[in-house]
Design a protein around this motif. Sequence first.
Motif, mmCIF file in Angstrom:
data_model
loop_
_atom_site.group_PDB
_atom_site.id
_atom_site.type_symbol
_atom_site.label_atom_id
_atom_site.label_comp_id
_atom_site.label_asym_id
_atom_site.label_seq_id
_atom_site.Cartn_x
_atom_site.Cartn_y
_atom_site.Cartn_z
ATOM 1 N N VAL A 181 0.846 -1.190 0.000
ATOM 2 C CA VAL A 181 0.000 0.000 0.000
ATOM 3 C C VAL A 181 0.882 1.242 0.000
ATOM 4 C CG1 VAL A 181 -0.154 0.052 2.530
ATOM 5 C CG2 VAL A 181 -1.908 1.193 1.167
ATOM 6 N N ALA A 182 0.408 2.287 -0.668
ATOM 7 C CA ALA A 182 1.091 3.582 -0.666
ATOM 8 C C ALA A 182 0.037 4.666 -0.772
ATOM 9 C CB ALA A 182 2.073 3.676 -1.829
ATOM 10 N N GLN A 183 0.247 5.746 -0.042
ATOM 11 C CA GLN A 183 -0.688 6.852 -0.131
ATOM 12 C C GLN A 183 0.061 8.160 0.108
ATOM 13 O OE1 GLN A 183 -3.707 6.517 2.874
ATOM 14 N NE2 GLN A 183 -2.256 6.359 4.560
ATOM 15 N N LEU A 184 -0.393 9.224 -0.540
ATOM 16 C CA LEU A 184 0.215 10.527 -0.325
ATOM 17 C C LEU A 184 -0.818 11.596 -0.644
ATOM 18 C CD1 LEU A 184 2.589 11.513 -3.262
ATOM 19 C CD2 LEU A 184 1.043 9.592 -3.414
ATOM 20 N N PRO A 185 -0.790 12.701 0.085
ATOM 21 C CA PRO A 185 -1.725 13.791 -0.212
ATOM 22 C C PRO A 185 -1.235 14.563 -1.424
ATOM 23 C CG PRO A 185 -0.262 14.426 1.567
ATOM 24 C CD PRO A 185 0.064 12.988 1.245
ATOM 25 N N ASN A 186 -2.142 15.279 -2.066
ATOM 26 C CA ASN A 186 -1.765 16.157 -3.161
ATOM 27 C C ASN A 186 -2.515 17.474 -3.001
ATOM 28 O OD1 ASN A 186 -2.469 17.243 -6.133
ATOM 29 N ND2 ASN A 186 -0.453 16.276 -6.130
ATOM 30 N N ILE A 187 -1.775 18.559 -2.853
ATOM 31 C CA ILE A 187 -2.394 19.866 -2.592
ATOM 32 C C ILE A 187 -2.236 20.801 -3.799
ATOM 33 C CG2 ILE A 187 -2.084 19.667 -0.103
ATOM 34 C CD1 ILE A 187 0.349 21.515 -0.354
ATOM 35 N N HIS A 188 -2.087 20.211 -4.958
ATOM 36 C CA HIS A 188 -1.878 21.026 -6.163
ATOM 37 C C HIS A 188 -3.040 21.986 -6.406
ATOM 38 C CE1 HIS A 188 -0.706 22.185 -10.191
ATOM 39 N NE2 HIS A 188 -1.910 21.842 -10.629
ATOM 40 N N ARG A 189 -4.275 21.524 -6.265
ATOM 41 C CA ARG A 189 -5.432 22.380 -6.530
ATOM 42 C C ARG A 189 -5.502 23.536 -5.542
ATOM 43 N NH1 ARG A 189 -10.471 18.412 -6.967
ATOM 44 N NH2 ARG A 189 -9.323 17.422 -5.258
ATOM 45 N N LEU A 190 -5.122 23.261 -4.273
ATOM 46 C CA LEU A 190 -5.114 24.329 -3.271
ATOM 47 C C LEU A 190 -4.080 25.398 -3.631
ATOM 48 C CD1 LEU A 190 -5.995 25.465 -0.530
ATOM 49 C CD2 LEU A 190 -4.224 24.031 0.533
ATOM 50 N N LEU A 191 -2.899 24.949 -4.076
ATOM 51 C CA LEU A 191 -1.861 25.893 -4.460
ATOM 52 C C LEU A 191 -2.286 26.708 -5.684
ATOM 53 C CD1 LEU A 191 1.283 23.606 -4.026
ATOM 54 C CD2 LEU A 191 0.478 25.381 -2.468
ATOM 55 N N LYS A 192 -2.890 26.012 -6.643
ATOM 56 C CA LYS A 192 -3.332 26.682 -7.863
ATOM 57 C C LYS A 192 -4.401 27.724 -7.554
ATOM 58 C CE LYS A 192 -4.958 25.621 -12.539
ATOM 59 N NZ LYS A 192 -5.371 24.521 -13.461
ATOM 60 N N LYS A 193 -5.287 27.397 -6.627
ATOM 61 C CA LYS A 193 -6.342 28.323 -6.229
ATOM 62 C C LYS A 193 -5.763 29.596 -5.635
ATOM 63 C CE LYS A 193 -10.458 28.576 -3.269
ATOM 64 N NZ LYS A 193 -11.292 27.827 -2.285
ATOM 65 N N ASN A 194 -4.608 29.476 -4.988
ATOM 66 C CA ASN A 194 -3.973 30.633 -4.365
ATOM 67 C C ASN A 194 -2.833 31.199 -5.220
ATOM 68 O OD1 ASN A 194 -5.064 30.948 -1.381
ATOM 69 N ND2 ASN A 194 -4.953 28.750 -1.826
ATOM 70 N N ASN A 195 -2.865 30.852 -6.526
ATOM 71 C CA ASN A 195 -1.887 31.371 -7.487
ATOM 72 C C ASN A 195 -0.443 31.061 -7.102
ATOM 73 O OD1 ASN A 195 -3.917 32.597 -9.145
ATOM 74 N ND2 ASN A 195 -4.047 34.280 -7.667
ATOM 75 N N ILE A 196 -0.225 29.862 -6.633
ATOM 76 C CA ILE A 196 1.117 29.408 -6.277
ATOM 77 C C ILE A 196 1.532 28.334 -7.273
ATOM 78 C CG2 ILE A 196 2.555 28.313 -4.520
ATOM 79 C CD1 ILE A 196 0.594 29.389 -2.424
ATOM 80 N N ASP A 197 2.629 28.586 -7.979
ATOM 81 C CA ASP A 197 3.132 27.631 -8.963
ATOM 82 C C ASP A 197 4.211 26.751 -8.340
ATOM 83 O OD1 ASP A 197 1.513 28.625 -10.996
ATOM 84 O OD2 ASP A 197 2.988 30.190 -11.494
ATOM 85 N N VAL A 198 4.199 25.493 -8.720
ATOM 86 C CA VAL A 198 5.223 24.549 -8.284
ATOM 87 C C VAL A 198 5.817 23.900 -9.523
ATOM 88 C CG1 VAL A 198 5.732 22.435 -7.012
ATOM 89 C CG2 VAL A 198 4.095 24.085 -6.081
ATOM 90 N N GLU A 199 7.127 23.986 -9.674
ATOM 91 C CA GLU A 199 7.792 23.374 -10.805
ATOM 92 C C GLU A 199 8.515 22.112 -10.355
ATOM 93 O OE1 GLU A 199 10.204 25.857 -13.181
ATOM 94 O OE2 GLU A 199 8.804 27.558 -13.159
ATOM 95 N N VAL A 200 8.219 21.000 -11.004
ATOM 96 C CA VAL A 200 8.884 19.726 -10.733
ATOM 97 C C VAL A 200 9.722 19.387 -11.966
ATOM 98 C CG1 VAL A 200 8.607 17.301 -10.155
ATOM 99 C CG2 VAL A 200 6.972 18.980 -9.273
ATOM 100 N N LEU A 201 11.033 19.469 -11.820
ATOM 101 C CA LEU A 201 11.946 19.239 -12.926
ATOM 102 C C LEU A 201 12.615 17.878 -12.760
ATOM 103 C CD1 LEU A 201 13.605 22.782 -12.981
ATOM 104 C CD2 LEU A 201 11.562 22.001 -14.188
ATOM 105 N N THR A 202 12.568 17.065 -13.790
ATOM 106 C CA THR A 202 13.148 15.727 -13.716
ATOM 107 C C THR A 202 13.936 15.418 -14.980
ATOM 108 O OG1 THR A 202 11.228 14.638 -14.724
ATOM 109 C CG2 THR A 202 11.217 14.888 -12.318
ATOM 110 N N ALA A 203 14.860 14.488 -14.857
ATOM 111 C CA ALA A 203 15.576 13.939 -16.001
ATOM 112 C C ALA A 203 15.345 12.431 -15.953
ATOM 113 C CB ALA A 203 17.064 14.264 -15.921
ATOM 114 N N GLY A 204 14.597 11.935 -16.883
ATOM 115 C CA GLY A 204 14.180 10.532 -16.845
ATOM 116 C C GLY A 204 12.676 10.462 -16.869
ATOM 117 N N GLU A 205 12.154 9.632 -17.733
ATOM 118 C CA GLU A 205 10.706 9.605 -17.962
ATOM 119 C C GLU A 205 9.902 9.330 -16.701
ATOM 120 O OE1 GLU A 205 7.446 7.252 -20.797
ATOM 121 O OE2 GLU A 205 9.584 6.741 -20.865
#
Length: 339
Positions: A193-217
């Motif tokens: 089992v694995a679980q994690l919260p995601n607050i992306h919509r809350l951040l977007k609602k408050n005009n907060i951008d989060v950039e996730v940069l990766t190398a590798g698909e």
Amino acid sequence: MDFLLEYAGFLARAVTVLLVVVVILSAATAMRSRGRTRSGELTVSSLNEFYSDLKDSIEHSVLNKAQLKALKKSKKAKQQQEKKSGTEKKRIYVLDFDGDIKASAVDSLRHEITALLAVARPTDEVVLRLESGGGMVHSYGLAASQLARIRDAKIPLTVCVDKVAASGGYMMACIGDKILSAPFAVLGSIGVVAQLPNIHRLLKKNNIDVEVLTAGEHKRTLTILGENTEQGRAKFLEDLQTTHDLFKQFVVQYRPQLDINSVATGEVWLGTDAQQQQLVDQLQTSDEYLSACAANADLYALEFVQKKSLQERVGLTAGAAAEHIADKGWERLQRRFLG
């Protein structure tokens, strides 16, 4: 008001001196500990003596002098007979594993197993009293690998579960040549089992951008802050399934009698039902098993205790000292206030 100021001044001076001492000792410890490894101490205690003491306490309470004298004579004759026979008793090495989510007890378990394997004979036995609801895959994988060393050395391994051996706990238990369980112990949970919260919509609602940069698909599949995609979610589920498949293969390797597809559903069973599912071999508590073994074998409980670093000991001492200083200051305050 004066007594409050006096108390505050006393406490401030004492804490300042204490902090200076802690900083100096911590720096000295850090310099001395560079390049050194943490060590510990292995303690070995006789469980035969423990059970004998329990029995003696009862006997001295319920038997009269004549009965005690006859019992003592009988014990002495038995000991002399065993000595004359020259036969060496079977040795049983007893280990305890109380698992948290990180399987932290593996730090001691690995040393206990190394020690007993240096002296154990194929005629001996290792008994593990296991309690764990599981946790991190890699941590319990290491703990299970330590137990596999006992199996690889051809030393019989008995695992006793009095309360719970689920998920990673059962990953460890299944390595035993024999698994004993209390009737109401919880076993199974062969799943991932694995679980994690995601607050992306809350951040977007408050005009907060989060950039996730990766190398590798697939370097990052699901995130807490970024926007999760169906592709990332599918890869995450694929990884979970891969881990589950490895878990099932591992269990089947040591308990081929299991119908793995029917028990690897993530469900748990109480001891009685677990026996019917062949997750365990026998319904018996560890106390019952070990006390019975003590009649014909020498039982040794092993415990490896990690030594605390000087820095840790100083921290504990400093905490106790600070509490003592506060108590003394409070006593002075009370004496002055109450006269």
